[in-house]
Design an enzyme around this catalytic site. Sequence first.
Site: not given
Length: 186
Positions: A47, A67, A84, A89
């Site tokens: 982004e 992200h 895992h 974010h």
Amino acid sequence: MQIQNPQKQYPKISKTAWIAETAVIVGNVTIKDDVFVGPNAVIRADEPGSSIVIENRCNVQDNVVVHGLSDSEVIIGGSSSLAHSCIVHGPCRIGEGCFVGFGAVVFDCSIGKDTVILHNTTVRGVEVPSCKVVPDGMTVTAQAGVSGLEELTGELAEFKKSVVEANIDLLEGYKKLAEEEEEGKE
């Protein structure tokens, strides 16, 4: 797989890192020395204005997603473990020597160094000080919820240290295996 983002930014990955073939790394991502990135991990700064930095000796295990939203950064401090299937974010800052457990979600927060976020937790919109433990399954979405967190124990400190060491051993083993395979082709 390493891919440029729509802003034509490519990942920057140290030659001493080990990245699984099925991991996907996109865009404005910096991966520093001795980082292990496991199978099916996705690290994506695509982004506009987003960036991700993963410091030395971190491990990003299987199926982890990292992200960043537009105009945000994600920084993972050195010697931290993303276990895992956790999700980190941005905007997000995780301090040095942290552990984020299986299936945990960490979003829009700042985590102090040597903090353990155990399995299946949600931490959002808060600042967690150094040397705290977020217990299994807990949801922390208000700063008031942080005040009751317990201090890091010696047992958990040893556990998170052992996870980093195990993943450094894996990194070294996979790098050696790749070198042997290359030599065998010659």
